[in-house]
Design an enzyme around this catalytic site. Sequence first.
Site, PDB file in Angstrom:
ATOM      1  N   SER A   1       0.807  -1.068  -0.092  1.00 13.59           N
ATOM      2  CA  SER A   1       0.067  -0.007   0.059  1.00 13.59           C
ATOM      3  C   SER A   1       0.769   1.193   0.017  1.00 13.59           C
ATOM      4  O   SER A   1       1.744   1.372  -0.912  1.00 13.59           O
ATOM      5  CB  SER A   1      -0.823  -0.025   1.112  1.00 13.59           C
ATOM      6  OG  SER A   1      -2.050   0.962   1.051  1.00 13.59           O
TER       7      SER A   1
ATOM      8  N   ASP B   1      -8.711  -5.295  -5.988  1.00 13.55           N
ATOM      9  CA  ASP B   1      -8.189  -4.213  -5.262  1.00 13.55           C
ATOM     10  C   ASP B   1      -8.629  -2.681  -5.809  1.00 13.55           C
ATOM     11  O   ASP B   1      -8.108  -2.397  -6.886  1.00 13.55           O
ATOM     12  CB  ASP B   1      -6.554  -4.080  -5.052  1.00 13.55           C
ATOM     13  CG  ASP B   1      -6.117  -2.979  -4.073  1.00 13.55           C
ATOM     14  OD1 ASP B   1      -6.999  -2.288  -3.680  1.00 13.55           O
ATOM     15  OD2 ASP B   1      -4.901  -2.991  -3.886  1.00 13.55           O
TER      16      ASP B   1
ATOM     17  N   HIS C   1      -7.254  -5.666  -1.676  1.00 11.37           N
ATOM     18  CA  HIS C   1      -6.061  -5.031  -1.154  1.00 11.37           C
ATOM     19  C   HIS C   1      -5.119  -5.888  -0.419  1.00 11.37           C
ATOM     20  O   HIS C   1      -3.938  -5.733   0.050  1.00 11.37           O
ATOM     21  CB  HIS C   1      -6.182  -3.685  -0.272  1.00 11.37           C
ATOM     22  CG  HIS C   1      -5.265  -2.743  -0.277  1.00 11.37           C
ATOM     23  ND1 HIS C   1      -4.738  -2.302  -1.483  1.00 11.37           N
ATOM     24  CD2 HIS C   1      -4.810  -1.945   1.061  1.00 11.37           C
ATOM     25  CE1 HIS C   1      -3.691  -1.203  -0.922  1.00 11.37           C
ATOM     26  NE2 HIS C   1      -3.855  -0.930   0.308  1.00 11.37           N
TER      27      HIS C   1
END
Length: 698
Positions: free
Chosen positions: A560, A643, A675
């Site tokens: 991320s 995602d 994610h």
Amino acid sequence: MRKSFILAIALLLSSSTFAQRAPEKIIDKSLITHRMQSFGKEVMSPEKLWKLGRVSAEGLTPDGTQLIYGVSNYNFDENKSEKNLFIVSVKGGTPIQFTSEAGGESLLHIEDNGDAIYSYKGQLWRKNIKGGNAKQLTDVEGGLENVKFSPDGKHILFSKSVLVNKNHSVDKYTDLSKSNVYIYDDLDYRHWDSFNDGRFNHPFVASYDQGKVVEAIDLLAEEPYYSPQAPFGGAEDFAWSPDGKSVLYVCKKKFGKDYAQSTNTDIYRYDLISKRTTNLTEGMNGYDTNPMYNADGRMLAWLSMKTDGYEADKNDIVLWDAAMDIKLNLTAHWDGTINSFAWSKDNRRIYFIAPVKGAVQLFEVEIPVNLKNRALPKIQQISEGQFDITGIVGETKEGLVVTSTTLTQATEVYLYHLKSKKLNPITKVNDEAYAQIAPTKVEGRFTKASDGQDLFSWVIYPPDFDPTKKYPTLLFCQGGPQSATTQSYSFRWNFQLMASQGYIVIAPNRRGMPGWGVKWNEDISKDWGGQSIRDYLSAIDDLAKEPYVDNERIGAVGASYGGYSVFMLAGVHEGRFKSFISHCGLFDMTSWYGTTEELFFANHDLGGPYWDKANEKTYTVFNPINHVDKWDTPILIFQGGKDYRVPIGQGLEAFQAARLKDIKSRLVYLPEENHWVLSGHNAQVWQREFFGWLKETL
């Protein structure tokens, strides 16, 4: 982009695998040696990691003497988890298995007579904690979610999905049942890992009598709003008043573009008699969540953020005295942010947990005797140690029942003695497994950052660490970006597992992480590629001075914002790193802004859209894609197909750029993952590719 879990293979641990490495890399032989020197214990492996039981504290009996907890165990053959409930004394002892059905049970509450009401496959069940057969109470079509009983047991508050907008073609054109088309006129067309099919979770209140659920009222009256909050809200978004005459629910009553750009959730009260709804947080523009009455119902507390659109704003406890109609922010003067809280039984204080200096600890705040004078209440930290307190289950005569982790210990339930300040284990689900695993040492380390500030990091060392040898080292880059790196335990980014494969791991508490004051936490906003990246370089440069760090074998890994950090470091590291791994990282801030879903996050942290010249630095200097010309280091890229926070194009763009520059690179595409990586088998592949890549490149 808050809120983040996983595994892989015995082959990487075999001596034959290590024997294939280049002979000049002495560390490979030492890895074989350290496995044999661990006093007969095995090092942590991906398989062992996923065989651990995952513990959840479900609740206490009314007298506070017994705990019901859940344990989820993963089955490799079936690629799914099985959760059951257990009962144990809060003083510890031998647990008793309470449920054994195939599936997963979750406790709702325990009645005074010992009957436990729990949910199973969407329905309510009853079973006495002393034994006997379970009885199914409800058979509601579609099932019940997030159930909360009224104090007298005559009503229930629950949620279920309601079709509001016909976004899916099979709903809009009923004669075309084999079509699969989505039609939108506004934003919020997808969120997290799902496209919006026009169905919204709504809160319902219904009469309840021994399993009969009747006269259910939709508290949102078929409006296009979510309650609980999407995508992660749950029963904590609901509450009953102690007199049973009203219910509370959390909701962001916005739709479309307004929904995507705002965090303004409010707490609404619905009166069962008048059927009127009142907004209790009118004019409070950020997140208002987790409403909780004290025992006598005179006061209500909740978590509150001040700023609309800032999801990582300082989280405070706000207190409301209904009789005097006074609201008071109990923690406004405190330089920290709160994770969760619980009322004391005597109503005199509120216990809360919050990140502080690389860990998550217990605190208490006193309730002022007179709210009118608005005196600042006393706040005190009541726990301290190299562990995280991850949840408050309840209060007993001896202290608080809590959940806790360390970097080398998964969640268990403990009794925290308020007088002795000690954690005593109640559950010991994984003790036997850990007893067979060679321990890894964890130490805190301070570094001077480039601006002179003290920068703290956790450093994790391999089993049987020998300071006279040299070890490959990994810089871990945290996501968030305002997520804390504390003593939490992950089943994917597991530092114990990484260290057990022979790597030293350093995890800095760089700029943007809570636990070091509000300013430190806020400093990363609109400065993604600035001081936080320099903090990472300062941390690894400092550790690299140690004689046991092999400076020719240093890598950087993260997901991320951590993946973004890896992409940024790849263009500015000036030869420090020999390998990179990025999972669902942001690569091109312009295309990311155009495809991510929670725009409030992008608007606050980046400054706003790319066409606004005021944000130019975000999309130029702090944009990884603009530094690709300096990429020259092997890179592994993971990307989830579902995602929608960091959509698939980010990973594909980065991989394509690396290949076109003839850089050794690999794309691992997980089409069914979001994610995170939630499937056990996919997680095993993830770990095999992760450690396989490190073996190839370090």
